[in-house]
Write a protein that holds these residues in place. Structure first.
Motif, mmCIF file in Angstrom:
data_model
loop_
_atom_site.group_PDB
_atom_site.id
_atom_site.type_symbol
_atom_site.label_atom_id
_atom_site.label_comp_id
_atom_site.label_asym_id
_atom_site.label_seq_id
_atom_site.Cartn_x
_atom_site.Cartn_y
_atom_site.Cartn_z
ATOM 1 N N THR A 1 102.009 157.484 -49.565
ATOM 2 C CA THR A 1 101.678 158.002 -50.901
ATOM 3 C C THR A 1 101.489 159.521 -50.896
ATOM 4 O OG1 THR A 1 99.351 157.586 -50.414
ATOM 5 C CG2 THR A 1 100.517 155.862 -51.639
ATOM 6 N N TYR A 2 101.881 160.178 -49.804
ATOM 7 C CA TYR A 2 101.696 161.634 -49.683
ATOM 8 C C TYR A 2 102.631 162.345 -50.669
ATOM 9 C CZ TYR A 2 101.213 166.187 -47.375
ATOM 10 O OH TYR A 2 100.960 167.506 -47.102
ATOM 11 N N ARG A 3 102.047 162.987 -51.685
ATOM 12 C CA ARG A 3 102.878 163.451 -52.809
ATOM 13 C C ARG A 3 103.468 164.846 -52.613
ATOM 14 N NH1 ARG A 3 97.925 163.585 -57.110
ATOM 15 N NH2 ARG A 3 99.356 164.697 -58.452
ATOM 16 N N HIS A 4 103.113 165.552 -51.503
ATOM 17 C CA HIS A 4 103.660 166.908 -51.340
ATOM 18 C C HIS A 4 105.030 166.915 -50.668
ATOM 19 C CE1 HIS A 4 99.812 167.917 -52.772
ATOM 20 N NE2 HIS A 4 99.169 167.925 -51.629
ATOM 21 N N LEU A 5 105.558 165.729 -50.356
ATOM 22 C CA LEU A 5 106.919 165.620 -49.817
ATOM 23 C C LEU A 5 107.664 164.581 -50.631
ATOM 24 C CD1 LEU A 5 106.435 165.390 -45.913
ATOM 25 C CD2 LEU A 5 107.222 167.388 -47.200
ATOM 26 N N SER A 6 108.969 164.813 -50.822
ATOM 27 C CA SER A 6 109.770 163.818 -51.551
ATOM 28 C C SER A 6 109.918 162.571 -50.685
ATOM 29 C CB SER A 6 111.158 164.392 -51.845
ATOM 30 O OG SER A 6 111.847 164.557 -50.611
ATOM 31 N N LEU A 7 110.386 161.506 -51.309
ATOM 32 C CA LEU A 7 110.591 160.251 -50.567
ATOM 33 C C LEU A 7 111.574 160.468 -49.419
ATOM 34 C CD1 LEU A 7 109.552 157.403 -50.814
ATOM 35 C CD2 LEU A 7 111.554 156.825 -52.211
ATOM 36 N N ALA A 8 112.645 161.238 -49.695
ATOM 37 C CA ALA A 8 113.658 161.487 -48.651
ATOM 38 C C ALA A 8 113.032 162.264 -47.495
ATOM 39 C CB ALA A 8 114.824 162.270 -49.246
#
Ligand SMILES: Cc1cc2nc3c(=O)[nH]c(=O)nc-3n(C[C@H](O)[C@H](O)[C@H](O)COP(=O)(O)OP(=O)(O)OC[C@H]3O[C@@H](n4cnc5c(N)ncnc54)[C@H](O)[C@@H]3O)c2cc1C
Length: 454
Positions: free
Chosen positions: A115-122
């Motif tokens: 759920t770490y939002r500072h990186l995109s899923l890719a």
């Protein structure tokens, strides 16, 4: 044995405690008016508060350092997490935590990372691939990667430029005080193996609640003194006088010649080279010391009229800010209504020529954006502390010397020596203990020292 320890930083202090416990007579010789070396504190004139020369943290995996605090009776002056939890704020003030849960590594970081939002899923998928590659290197193969930078190693394992900058350097820069592109891959792999992937608890962070001098230097000196040793401050050693392969004496800046059975140089590499005779400087391992590069750390202390962070510490992504520590809360003084924050900036070459006003101009607007509570706060006071030679850079191919030297009764300690650890308090303490044990195993009886003090 009468043993001189030159330099009362953490390495010298840990060495002194170990030797004093083993019954040796220790004399610590320190050029400054106080002990502690790269980790000390002082009282700020204006606020009357204690200020560290640099914010220091440790982790649960730094067991020798923790044992050292236990030995000198100050472990209770630290605040320790059970498992890692770091709040990371992006440039707009959005928070996402990296936190460990009680699962076997690397799964312990998976829930928060998912759920770490500072990186995109890719990008998160890329990082997961990088973590898998790290776990595939067995500890006894790490040194195979000592000649490449961690940056290149990461790129070779599918990491993009932005992931190296926004994720890996978030950890590497504060931990190794250099960027992934400057660090040996072997040293960075060590960091991830021992720190982040050894267990669910190994990366839990500890912070001093007291000033660093109260935490280390003063109690360690008391420990040594109570066992018959002494600290001599304002005693700069200028010459290590070596004849026929052994140290005959050391000479202070005041011209005093001091004679001991054994000598431990617990000095940073450049200072050690400065006191050795030219003939020794050309000899291994000393001849490789001049390639060791040092890297700066800058600490900006900020006193606000109200809480702006509200938690013990945080990291920052996507801005110039790196880490902030809430000294007020860590010391348990949050009822004061004010907040003393320390911005710690590692690998700080670009700040070397900036003065306090310039640094405030650069960082304060970013801090106010990243921490919403700081926007309406008033900055009451600030102090800038620059440590230009804070730690050595673990460059690819670096050869670190061990405790024994070709000079029979001269031994080395210091965070830069060959402990396997990066330039940390852990490395300093380990090196000191390693040197003490090497000295204790060496016998002056077979090589008697002159007993004169002239
Ligand atoms: C700002 C900053 C932040 C840091 N943050 C962390 C952190 O968060 N976690 C961590 O684990 N580590 C951190 N470190 C690194 C850690 O502080 C060092 O690795 C460690 O303290 C080094 O100890 P040392 O004894 O090897 O060397 P030093 O501390 O450099 O000790 C050497 C001593 O020798 C003395 N000396 C020099 N020349 C002479 C001479 N000719 N005669 C007599 N004495 C002499 C010096 O005055 C000094 O006291 C940080 C360092 C700094 C500067």
């Amino acid at each position: 044995m009468n043993v001189a320890i030159i330099g009362a930083g953490l390495a010298g202090l840990a060495c002194g405690c170990e030797l004093a416990d083993a019954g040796h007579r220790v004399t610590l010789l320190e050029r400054r008016p106080w002990a502690g070396g790269k980790a000390y504190s002082f009282v700020d004139d204006e606020t009357g508060g204690t200020v560290d020369n640099g914010q220091h943290i440790f982790m649960t995996c730094t067991t020798a350092y923790i044992d050292f605090l236990r030995r000198i009776g100050t472990l209770h002056l630290t605040k320790r997490q059970r498992r890692l939890r770091v709040a990371v704020f992006d440039a707009q003030g959005r928070r996402s935590d990296l936190a460990a849960v009680p699962l076997p590594p690397p799964l312990h970081l998976l829930p928060s990372f998912a759920t770490y939002r500072h990186l995109s899923l890719a990008d998160r998928a890329r990082v997961a691939r990088g973590v898998t590659a790290i776990t595939r290197v067995s500890p006894d193969r790490r040194n195979d990667f000592d000649d490449v930078t961690f940056g290149d190693w990461l790129r070779g394992n599918g990491q993009s430029e932005s992931v190296v900058r926004d994720f890996w350097d978030l950890i590497v820069v504060p931990a190794l005080n250099c960027r992934s592109d400057d660090a040996s891959a072997a040293q960075a792999l060590f960091l991830f193996h021992e720190g982040f992937l050894a267990s669910a608890e190994s990366a839990a962070v500890g912070v001093p609640m007291a000033g660093l001098s109260q935490l280390h230097a003063e109690p360690a000196v008391r420990y040594i003194e109570s066992r018959g040793g002494q600290l001599v401050t304002r005693s700069a050693i200028e010459i290590i006088d070596v004849r026929d392969g052994r140290v005959e004496a050391i000479v202070t800046a005041a011209g005093e010649r001091l004679v001991f059975d054994a000598y431990i140089a617990a000095l940073p590499p450049a200072q050690l080279l400065g006191v050795l005779p030219e003939s020794s400087r050309a000899q291994p391992p000393f001849s490789s010391l001049n390639v060791i590069r040092m890297s700066p750390i800058v600490n900006l202390h900020l006193w606000f009229d109200r809480p702006v962070l509200g938690i013990d510490f945080a990291a920052f992504a996507g801005s110039d800010l790196q880490w902030a520590f809430n000294r007020t809360r860590i010391a348990g003084a949050e009822d004061s209504g004010e907040e003393h924050l320390v911005l710690s900036q590692s690998a700080a070459d670009r700040y070397a020529d900036l003065d306090k006003a310039q640094l405030l101009d650069l960082l304060m607007p970013q801090l106010r954006r990243a921490l919403p509570a700081a926007r309406s706060s008033h900055l009451m006071r600030s102090v800038l502390i620059k440590e230009p030679d804070a730690t050595f850079v673990p460059s690819p191919g670096l050869r670190r010397p061990g405790a024994a030297t070709p000079i029979e009764n001269l031994f080395l300690a210091g965070a830069y020596t060959d402990t396997g650890w990066p330039a940390t308090m852990e490395s300093a303490v380990r090196s000191g203990i390693q040197a003490a044990r090497t000295v204790a195993a060496w016998s002056p009886q077979t090589h008697p020292a002159p007993v004169t003090v002239a």
